[in-house]
Structure formats: structure tokens, C-alpha cells
Design a protein around this motif. Structure first.
Motif, PDB file in Angstrom:
ATOM      1  N   MET A   1     -25.052   1.622  17.649  1.00  0.00           N
ATOM      2  CA  MET A   1     -24.558   0.259  17.833  1.00  0.00           C
ATOM      3  C   MET A   1     -25.092  -0.316  19.161  1.00  0.00           C
ATOM      4  O   MET A   1     -25.338   0.427  20.100  1.00  0.00           O
ATOM      5  CB  MET A   1     -23.024   0.281  17.846  1.00  0.00           C
ATOM      6  CG  MET A   1     -22.412  -1.093  17.814  1.00  0.00           C
ATOM      7  SD  MET A   1     -20.630  -1.068  18.025  1.00  0.00           S
ATOM      8  CE  MET A   1     -20.417  -0.967  19.775  1.00  0.00           C
ATOM      9  N   ARG A   2     -25.250  -1.648  19.172  1.00  0.00           N
ATOM     10  CA  ARG A   2     -25.630  -2.313  20.420  1.00  0.00           C
ATOM     11  C   ARG A   2     -24.522  -3.280  20.816  1.00  0.00           C
ATOM     12  O   ARG A   2     -23.792  -3.769  19.954  1.00  0.00           O
ATOM     13  CB  ARG A   2     -26.885  -3.161  20.201  1.00  0.00           C
ATOM     14  CG  ARG A   2     -28.188  -2.428  20.334  1.00  0.00           C
ATOM     15  CD  ARG A   2     -29.331  -3.383  20.163  1.00  0.00           C
ATOM     16  NE  ARG A   2     -29.115  -4.299  19.062  1.00  0.00           N
ATOM     17  CZ  ARG A   2     -29.773  -5.439  18.889  1.00  0.00           C
ATOM     18  NH1 ARG A   2     -30.692  -5.809  19.756  1.00  0.00           N
ATOM     19  NH2 ARG A   2     -29.537  -6.204  17.852  1.00  0.00           N
ATOM     20  N   CYS A   3     -24.438  -3.549  22.094  1.00  0.00           N
ATOM     21  CA  CYS A   3     -23.501  -4.612  22.483  1.00  0.00           C
ATOM     22  C   CYS A   3     -24.058  -5.440  23.637  1.00  0.00           C
ATOM     23  O   CYS A   3     -24.919  -4.988  24.402  1.00  0.00           O
ATOM     24  CB  CYS A   3     -22.122  -4.060  22.788  1.00  0.00           C
ATOM     25  SG  CYS A   3     -22.029  -3.189  24.321  1.00  0.00           S
ATOM     26  N   LEU A   4     -23.590  -6.656  23.672  1.00  0.00           N
ATOM     27  CA  LEU A   4     -23.936  -7.563  24.771  1.00  0.00           C
ATOM     28  C   LEU A   4     -22.788  -7.465  25.777  1.00  0.00           C
ATOM     29  O   LEU A   4     -21.629  -7.693  25.425  1.00  0.00           O
ATOM     30  CB  LEU A   4     -24.051  -8.995  24.238  1.00  0.00           C
ATOM     31  CG  LEU A   4     -24.176 -10.102  25.289  1.00  0.00           C
ATOM     32  CD1 LEU A   4     -25.516 -10.023  26.018  1.00  0.00           C
ATOM     33  CD2 LEU A   4     -24.025 -11.486  24.637  1.00  0.00           C
ATOM     34  N   ILE A   5     -23.135  -7.116  27.004  1.00  0.00           N
ATOM     35  CA  ILE A   5     -22.105  -7.024  28.039  1.00  0.00           C
ATOM     36  C   ILE A   5     -22.302  -8.207  28.983  1.00  0.00           C
ATOM     37  O   ILE A   5     -23.362  -8.336  29.599  1.00  0.00           O
ATOM     38  CB  ILE A   5     -22.222  -5.710  28.832  1.00  0.00           C
ATOM     39  CG1 ILE A   5     -22.056  -4.515  27.875  1.00  0.00           C
ATOM     40  CG2 ILE A   5     -21.189  -5.654  29.947  1.00  0.00           C
ATOM     41  CD1 ILE A   5     -22.357  -3.174  28.520  1.00  0.00           C
ATOM     42  N   LYS A  26     -15.412 -16.711  25.541  1.00  0.00           N
ATOM     43  CA  LYS A  26     -15.541 -16.010  24.260  1.00  0.00           C
ATOM     44  C   LYS A  26     -15.952 -16.995  23.172  1.00  0.00           C
ATOM     45  O   LYS A  26     -16.860 -16.735  22.377  1.00  0.00           O
ATOM     46  CB  LYS A  26     -14.207 -15.354  23.878  1.00  0.00           C
ATOM     47  CG  LYS A  26     -14.092 -13.943  24.395  1.00  0.00           C
ATOM     48  CD  LYS A  26     -12.679 -13.432  24.434  1.00  0.00           C
ATOM     49  CE  LYS A  26     -12.025 -13.221  23.093  1.00  0.00           C
ATOM     50  NZ  LYS A  26     -10.660 -12.650  23.240  1.00  0.00           N
ATOM     51  N   SER A  27     -15.290 -18.124  23.150  1.00  0.00           N
ATOM     52  CA  SER A  27     -15.591 -19.080  22.081  1.00  0.00           C
ATOM     53  C   SER A  27     -16.997 -19.667  22.253  1.00  0.00           C
ATOM     54  O   SER A  27     -17.711 -19.902  21.271  1.00  0.00           O
ATOM     55  CB  SER A  27     -14.462 -20.119  21.989  1.00  0.00           C
ATOM     56  OG  SER A  27     -14.931 -21.393  22.205  1.00  0.00           O
ATOM     57  N   GLY A  39     -20.084  -9.644  16.640  1.00  0.00           N
ATOM     58  CA  GLY A  39     -18.902  -8.885  16.200  1.00  0.00           C
ATOM     59  C   GLY A  39     -17.722  -8.980  17.153  1.00  0.00           C
ATOM     60  O   GLY A  39     -17.555  -9.963  17.860  1.00  0.00           O
ATOM     61  N   ARG A  40     -16.960  -7.914  17.184  1.00  0.00           N
ATOM     62  CA  ARG A  40     -15.729  -7.838  17.959  1.00  0.00           C
ATOM     63  C   ARG A  40     -15.999  -8.085  19.452  1.00  0.00           C
ATOM     64  O   ARG A  40     -17.061  -7.736  19.962  1.00  0.00           O
ATOM     65  CB  ARG A  40     -15.177  -6.428  17.801  1.00  0.00           C
ATOM     66  CG  ARG A  40     -13.693  -6.284  17.837  1.00  0.00           C
ATOM     67  CD  ARG A  40     -13.314  -4.960  17.178  1.00  0.00           C
ATOM     68  NE  ARG A  40     -14.060  -3.842  17.778  1.00  0.00           N
ATOM     69  CZ  ARG A  40     -13.513  -2.960  18.626  1.00  0.00           C
ATOM     70  NH1 ARG A  40     -12.254  -3.061  18.986  1.00  0.00           N
ATOM     71  NH2 ARG A  40     -14.234  -1.967  19.101  1.00  0.00           N
ATOM     72  N   CYS A  41     -15.019  -8.639  20.142  1.00  0.00           N
ATOM     73  CA  CYS A  41     -15.143  -8.800  21.599  1.00  0.00           C
ATOM     74  C   CYS A  41     -14.059  -7.977  22.281  1.00  0.00           C
ATOM     75  O   CYS A  41     -12.893  -8.054  21.922  1.00  0.00           O
ATOM     76  CB  CYS A  41     -14.992 -10.262  21.984  1.00  0.00           C
ATOM     77  SG  CYS A  41     -14.814 -10.474  23.756  1.00  0.00           S
ATOM     78  N   PHE A  50     -19.471  -7.659  23.609  1.00  0.00           N
ATOM     79  CA  PHE A  50     -19.559  -8.198  22.246  1.00  0.00           C
ATOM     80  C   PHE A  50     -20.426  -7.277  21.395  1.00  0.00           C
ATOM     81  O   PHE A  50     -21.552  -6.959  21.799  1.00  0.00           O
ATOM     82  CB  PHE A  50     -20.205  -9.585  22.257  1.00  0.00           C
ATOM     83  CG  PHE A  50     -19.414 -10.623  22.991  1.00  0.00           C
ATOM     84  CD1 PHE A  50     -18.484 -11.418  22.318  1.00  0.00           C
ATOM     85  CD2 PHE A  50     -19.599 -10.819  24.351  1.00  0.00           C
ATOM     86  CE1 PHE A  50     -17.765 -12.383  22.999  1.00  0.00           C
ATOM     87  CE2 PHE A  50     -18.870 -11.783  25.039  1.00  0.00           C
ATOM     88  CZ  PHE A  50     -17.958 -12.566  24.352  1.00  0.00           C
ATOM     89  N   GLU A  51     -19.921  -6.913  20.247  1.00  0.00           N
ATOM     90  CA  GLU A  51     -20.728  -6.086  19.334  1.00  0.00           C
ATOM     91  C   GLU A  51     -21.853  -6.929  18.753  1.00  0.00           C
ATOM     92  O   GLU A  51     -21.621  -8.057  18.319  1.00  0.00           O
ATOM     93  CB  GLU A  51     -19.865  -5.574  18.188  1.00  0.00           C
ATOM     94  CG  GLU A  51     -19.069  -4.354  18.555  1.00  0.00           C
ATOM     95  CD  GLU A  51     -18.187  -3.875  17.417  1.00  0.00           C
ATOM     96  OE1 GLU A  51     -18.427  -4.269  16.252  1.00  0.00           O
ATOM     97  OE2 GLU A  51     -17.252  -3.115  17.710  1.00  0.00           O
TER      98      GLU A  51
END
Ligand code: ATP
Ligand code: MG
Length: 394
Positions: A1-5, A26-27, A39-41, A50-51
Motif C-alpha cells: 500500500m502507498r499513502c500520502l503523508i 481533509k475535504s 482512501g481512508r484518512c 491518506f491511503e
């Protein structure tokens, strides 16, 4: 999995606005990635995770993330199991194809019960990366940094943090209408106010068919550029020729620019109230041109009751140009056009219009009707980013 931090400035999270700040951010992140579907935050203090979905390159994510105001810096991380093998593999995948002059690995772990230390990770991953890249290790000033953060159930592996857009999330400071001329200054002014958290709608006054459509086309291009920072923007195109004809018929030349401007303020204010905006934004800079002397700015602003924000008021032209180049609006702004304010005005307009002269001149005009008519003929364009589609609902 990757995520944006994404990381926000600690100061932004102090005080009672913290919750609003995070929700707005977030929005906004979701809106700017709406086509990708994020995805999920998971918010963790000053850091939001953020996924990311598959199938989108890190570069494409980075390019978008750099547009989000309120972000101090960000990185795109591989999320793997917290064991040396997985971490090493993720690191090698990330550095694949890169040719840095030097590199370093920095590891940290929050769970001290893990069977290896941060130093073990730095050594192991460092050796693997060195073998792959064949470049020097530089612990103090590496060109490439591999960052490994390990918690109990997962490890994050990422490259150098990238600088975010800074400022405050768009929308947190309210909504304003920005007067967008097609020139160099107003797009810069708009950018600076969006960066302070204002959501903007744009208004452009054009004199088509007295003049060509060039300024109108430029305003559209600029609005599309600026819409990228807030995912969506409305541009209201106001046909101004009719009002200008009235002014030309009844008002002596030196006063015309000031009157054009006062009518722009009145019309913009009316449009602002229609979209729920509570301020106007202009690209004025003190003393830059005849309409921007203190005396004229004062008289012009008296035509409106909303506050007028002028983020460029104390800036020199070369500073504004420099920022316009960075924003890539400069190239659009310098395309040839015909500015409606130069229509039927002398080379040297009044630099110090007097209130009594302006009142007398406007006394000869049916101001309320001129504003009414211009507002009735407004053309509304919607700009959506990422699709960048121009839709005309009316
Ligand atoms: P700009 O480079 O933004 O056109 P400028 O240096 O040409 O600014 P002016 O022409 O005096 O200065 O305009 C001052 C401000 O008034 C602009 O920055 C803009 O906010 C607003 N304005 C001027 N003309 C228009 C127009 N046709 N439509 C919308 N806003 C305008
Ligand atoms: Mg101009």
C-alpha cells in the motif's frame, strides 16, 4: 500500500480552530484528488495520512499535492510490514532508476520492543541502496534521503519530503470575489488570498463587442489556472460596454477611469452578495498607475461597502512579476489584449479625483439601472480541476 503523508504547521493546530483546519484540509485533499479517489484518512497530530489507490504515479500525486494550501510539506510513502526484509524491498523499489550524487537513510521507530534498532535499519537499508545506486553515502547533506518510520504494526518508507504550498486551507477564511483583469497583478493577488484560506469566485469585466474577446479569453485561462488551487471556481463575465457607453456620453475624459472602477466595485459587490462572498480582492499596488493613487483608491472604494483586500498594495512591480512567473500566470497575462479601462480615456487620467466631481458626474447617470443591467447579463463559467472542464450552465 502507498499513502500520502501531509504535514501541517504546528502553529496552525494551536487553539480552537484546530478541528476546522483539519476538516477543511481533509475535504480539500479529497476534492483535488476527486478523479483518483483517495482512501481512508488517518489524522495524527500535525500529520495526516491518506491511503492512495493503485495505478497513479508518485509524480502525478506529488504534482497535485503541491497545490494544496495549508500543507507545510508532504511525502509519498510505501506502507509495509515492520520487518527488515519488507523495508529493504520497499526502499529499493523507491530508489529504482534514480541517480543521486549522494544518499542517506534515516530511520526512527516508535515501538522500542521491535527486534532491531533504528541504527540496524539504517545500516541494512543503506547497504542495499548503496549496492543498487553505487553512489556515496553523505550523512550530513545527502541529495537523496530515504526515510523509514516504524511503528508497532507497519513501516513507512519514503524519499525526501517535498515542500507544500504553505498558507491555510482554502475555505477556512471565508469566501471572496476577486476582480480578475487579464493583467499581471490580479492573478497574483488572487493566489495570495487563496493561500490565506479564502475561497474565491472570479469576476471579469470586458468590453466586447466594443473591443475584442482577448481579455475575456485570458480571464478564462487565468481562472482555469487559479481553479487548480481550490478544485473548483466560478468565473463571472460581466459585459461592461453598455455601462461604459453611458459613462463616455456623460462624463469628461479625465474622470472616466475612476468611474469605470467605481462601477466595477458596485457590480462586483452585487455579484458577491449573490454568491455569499463577504469581501472583494483586487491587484492594486499603491501608485502603480493613475487609478491607484491614494486619492483615487479612496474614492473608488467608497463605491462599495464590502471590505476590499489588496494583497499587492505594498509590492513593487518586479516582485509581482517574479511571483507571476513562478505561478505560470505571467505568460498568459502578457498575451496582447485590449483592457476595457483604456477605452475612451486620455493618456493622462485624473490622479486625484475629487469627491464632488465624481458625485456630480454620477448624478448624470442612472447608476442603479446600469448595475442592474450589467448583473442581468452576466455569463457564468464553472472551472473544475482535475477535469479542467469548462462548463457553461446558462
Ligand atoms: P492588473 O495587472 O491586475 O490588470 P493593473 O496594474 O493593470 O492590474 P489596473 O488596471 O489599475 O491595474 O487594475 C487594478 C485592479 O482592478 C486589477 O488588479 C483588478 O483587480 C481590477 N480590474 C481592473 N480591470 C479589470 C477588469 N477588466 N475586470 C476585472 N477586474 C479588473
Ligand atoms: Mg490591468
Amino acid at each position: 500500500m502507498r499513502c500520502l503523508i501531509v504535514r501541517v504547521h504546528e502553529i496552525a493546530l494551536k487553539g480552537r480552530n484546530r478541528w476546522r483546519f483539519v476538516e477543511q484540509l481533509k475535504s480539500n485533499v479529497r476534492a483535488i484528488f476527486s478523479d483518483i479517489g483517495i482512501g481512508r484518512c488517518v489524522p495524527q497530530g500535525a500529520r495526516l495520512e491518506f491511503e492512495l489507490p493503485h495505478g497513479v504515479t508518485d509524480e502525478a500525486i506529488s504534482e497535485r499535492a503541491a497545490l494544496i494550501f495549508g500543507v507545510q510539506n508532504f511525502s509519498i510513502a510505501r506502507v509495509v510490514d515492520p520487518d527488515l526484509d519488507s523495508i529493504r524491498r520497499a526502499a529499493l523499489e523507491l530508489v529504482e532508476g534514480l541517480r543521486p550524487a549522494s544518499f542517506a537513510v534515516r530511520a526512527s521507530r516508535s515501538d522500542k520492543r521491535l527486534p532491531f534498532t533504528s541504527l540496524d535499519v539504517e545500516r541494512e537499508v543503506g547497504a542495499a541502496v548503496k549496492g543498487r545506486l553505487e553512489c556515496a553515502v553523505d550523512l550530513t547533506n545527502p541529495q537523496l534521503l530515504v526515510v523509514v518510520e516504524i511503528s508497532t504494526d507497519r513501516a513507512y518508507v519514503a524519499l525526501n519530503k517535498r515542500a507544500g504550498a504553505g498558507g491555510l486551507p482554502v475555505g477556512i477564511s471565508g469566501h471572496a470575489v476577486a476582480l480578475l483583469s487579464g493583467g499581471i497583478d490580479s492573478p497574483v493577488a488572487a493566489y495570495r488570498m487563496m493561500r490565506r484560506g479564502l475561497r474565491l469566485s472570479f469576476v471579469h469585466f470586458h468590453s466586447y463587442p466594443l473591443l475584442t474577446r482577448a481579455s475575456r479569453d485570458k480571464a478564462c485561462e487565468l481562472a482555469a489556472m487559479l481553479a487548480r488551487y481550490q478544485a473548483h471556481a466560478t468565473l463571472m463575465l460581466v459585459p461592461f460596454a453598455h455601462a461604459q457607453r453611458q459613462i463616455v456620453a456623460h462624463v469628461e475624459r479625465p474622470l472616466r477611469v475612476v468611474l469605470y472602477r467605481r462601477f466595477m466595485m458596485r457590480i462586483a459587490e452585487r455579484l458577491a452578495s449573490g454568491v455569499g462572498a463577504t469581501a472583494l480582492v483586487t491587484g492594486e499596488s499603491l501608485g502603480q498607475v493613475a487609478s491607484q493613487t491614494l486619492a483615487n483608491i479612496t474614492i473608488i472604494e467608497q463605491a462599495a461597502s464590502l471590505p476590499i483586500l489588496r494583497p499587492l498594495i505594498g509590492m513593487d512591480k518586479n516582485e509581482i512579476v517574479e511571483q507571476a512567473r513562478e505561478l505560470e500566470t505571467f505568460e498568459i497575462s502578457i498575451l496582447p489584449d485590449q483592457d476595457c479601462c483604456t477605452l475612451f480615456v486620455p493618456r493622462n487620467p485624473a490622479t486625484r479625483a475629487r469627491a464632488f466631481q465624481v458625485e456630480a458626474a454620477e448624478g448624470r447617470l442612472d447608476s442603479a439601472r446600469m448595475v442592474e443591467e450589467a448583473c442581468a447579463r452576466v455569463e457564468r463559467l464553472e472551472f473544475h480541476f482535475p477535469e479542467s472542464l469548462i462548463r457553461n450552465p446558462g
